[in-house]
Design a protein around this motif. Sequence first.
Motif, mmCIF file in Angstrom:
data_model
loop_
_atom_site.group_PDB
_atom_site.id
_atom_site.type_symbol
_atom_site.label_atom_id
_atom_site.label_comp_id
_atom_site.label_asym_id
_atom_site.label_seq_id
_atom_site.Cartn_x
_atom_site.Cartn_y
_atom_site.Cartn_z
ATOM 1 N N UNK A 70 0.768 -1.084 0.035
ATOM 2 C CA UNK A 70 -0.205 0.091 0.016
ATOM 3 C C UNK A 70 0.701 1.087 0.002
ATOM 4 N N UNK A 71 1.935 1.266 0.694
ATOM 5 C CA UNK A 71 2.928 2.401 0.954
ATOM 6 C C UNK A 71 3.406 2.648 -0.609
ATOM 7 N N UNK A 72 3.692 1.629 -1.129
ATOM 8 C CA UNK A 72 4.357 2.081 -2.380
ATOM 9 C C UNK A 72 3.422 2.453 -3.574
ATOM 10 N N UNK A 73 2.285 2.095 -3.600
ATOM 11 C CA UNK A 73 1.280 2.236 -4.537
ATOM 12 C C UNK A 73 0.858 3.675 -4.204
ATOM 13 N N UNK A 74 0.711 4.177 -3.028
ATOM 14 C CA UNK A 74 0.613 5.662 -2.555
ATOM 15 C C UNK A 74 1.778 6.491 -2.975
ATOM 16 N N UNK A 75 2.816 5.892 -2.633
ATOM 17 C CA UNK A 75 4.093 6.904 -3.094
ATOM 18 C C UNK A 75 4.422 7.028 -4.405
ATOM 19 N N UNK A 76 4.295 5.858 -5.176
ATOM 20 C CA UNK A 76 4.746 5.847 -6.681
ATOM 21 C C UNK A 76 3.363 6.982 -7.291
ATOM 22 N N UNK A 77 2.261 6.615 -6.871
ATOM 23 C CA UNK A 77 1.279 7.454 -7.631
ATOM 24 C C UNK A 77 1.518 8.950 -7.233
ATOM 25 N N UNK A 78 1.565 9.359 -5.976
ATOM 26 C CA UNK A 78 1.548 10.771 -5.508
ATOM 27 C C UNK A 78 2.645 11.293 -6.191
ATOM 28 N N UNK A 79 3.912 10.643 -6.213
ATOM 29 C CA UNK A 79 5.139 11.217 -6.946
ATOM 30 C C UNK A 79 4.816 11.523 -8.366
ATOM 31 N N UNK A 80 4.324 10.779 -9.017
ATOM 32 C CA UNK A 80 3.903 10.760 -10.489
ATOM 33 C C UNK A 80 3.071 11.997 -10.624
ATOM 34 N N UNK A 81 1.904 12.279 -9.832
ATOM 35 C CA UNK A 81 1.219 13.304 -9.892
ATOM 36 C C UNK A 81 1.910 14.688 -9.514
ATOM 37 N N UNK A 82 2.824 14.689 -8.866
ATOM 38 C CA UNK A 82 3.691 15.633 -8.174
ATOM 39 C C UNK A 82 4.609 16.067 -9.507
ATOM 40 N N UNK A 83 5.324 15.408 -10.068
ATOM 41 C CA UNK A 83 6.255 15.706 -11.436
ATOM 42 C C UNK A 83 5.053 16.245 -12.323
ATOM 43 N N UNK A 84 4.147 15.651 -12.632
ATOM 44 C CA UNK A 84 3.072 16.204 -13.632
ATOM 45 C C UNK A 84 2.849 17.675 -13.246
ATOM 46 N N UNK A 85 2.535 17.707 -11.831
ATOM 47 C CA UNK A 85 1.918 19.412 -11.471
ATOM 48 C C UNK A 85 3.225 20.261 -11.859
ATOM 49 N N UNK A 86 4.243 19.578 -11.501
ATOM 50 C CA UNK A 86 5.581 20.621 -11.639
ATOM 51 C C UNK A 86 5.773 20.902 -13.266
#
Length: 224
Positions: A70-86
């Motif tokens: 669960x930690x990996x799924x949350x982290x990977x998806x949030x970081x991908x969205x973070x990079x997209x936002x930048x």
Amino acid sequence: MRSRSASGYALVAGAFAILGLIGTLVEWATAPESALLVVRFVVAGLALSVVFGRRRPLAGARAVWRRLLLMGVLDASSLLLFFIAIRENGVAVGMFLQFLAPVWVALVAPRILRSRTDRVVYPALALALGGLLVILAPSLAGQGGGLSWWGVAAGLLAGLGYAAFQITIKDLTARISSVGIVVVETWMNAALLLPLALVQTVGAGYSLTRADLLSGLILGLVCT
């Protein structure tokens, strides 16, 4: 207790100061966000495995593998969205939206973890939400100047995802070492994002540049 609390605040401040470098590196590189993240986490995973491998950092990980997944799924998806936002709205807006994660943690954690909220949190929340309003107000008034609502949504979701990630790993620190958590995080993130990265690079005919590789190297060795 006061000394421990001060050390905790100092560690969080230091971590976010290092995180501040990420925005510049993401904008500098041209690789798809998923590919840049895979390079970052492979570099970080190799470095951590070499340095801490003899300490058996994954001791106890098998007993909590569901929580780690669960930690990996949350982290990977949030970081991908973070990079997209930048990429969508620039470093300043993307970083600010990601840095709202402590706001969501402060609001949700006391109810989920039954933890006490320091009184200083509330004026900090007001400042953070006021800053969000300042950023979004021009677009709400029809004067957005090119602000991408998809980028804003990605940034807000990234902050929410990172908050959920932080809450998820809270009790893991009592069952597995911090190094073990980060080792699992790096390799799991790389594995989860690899299929998308292959589609966006090999499938799209994109070749990683020197800037991409250098950015991934710094992201992996410094920011992780």
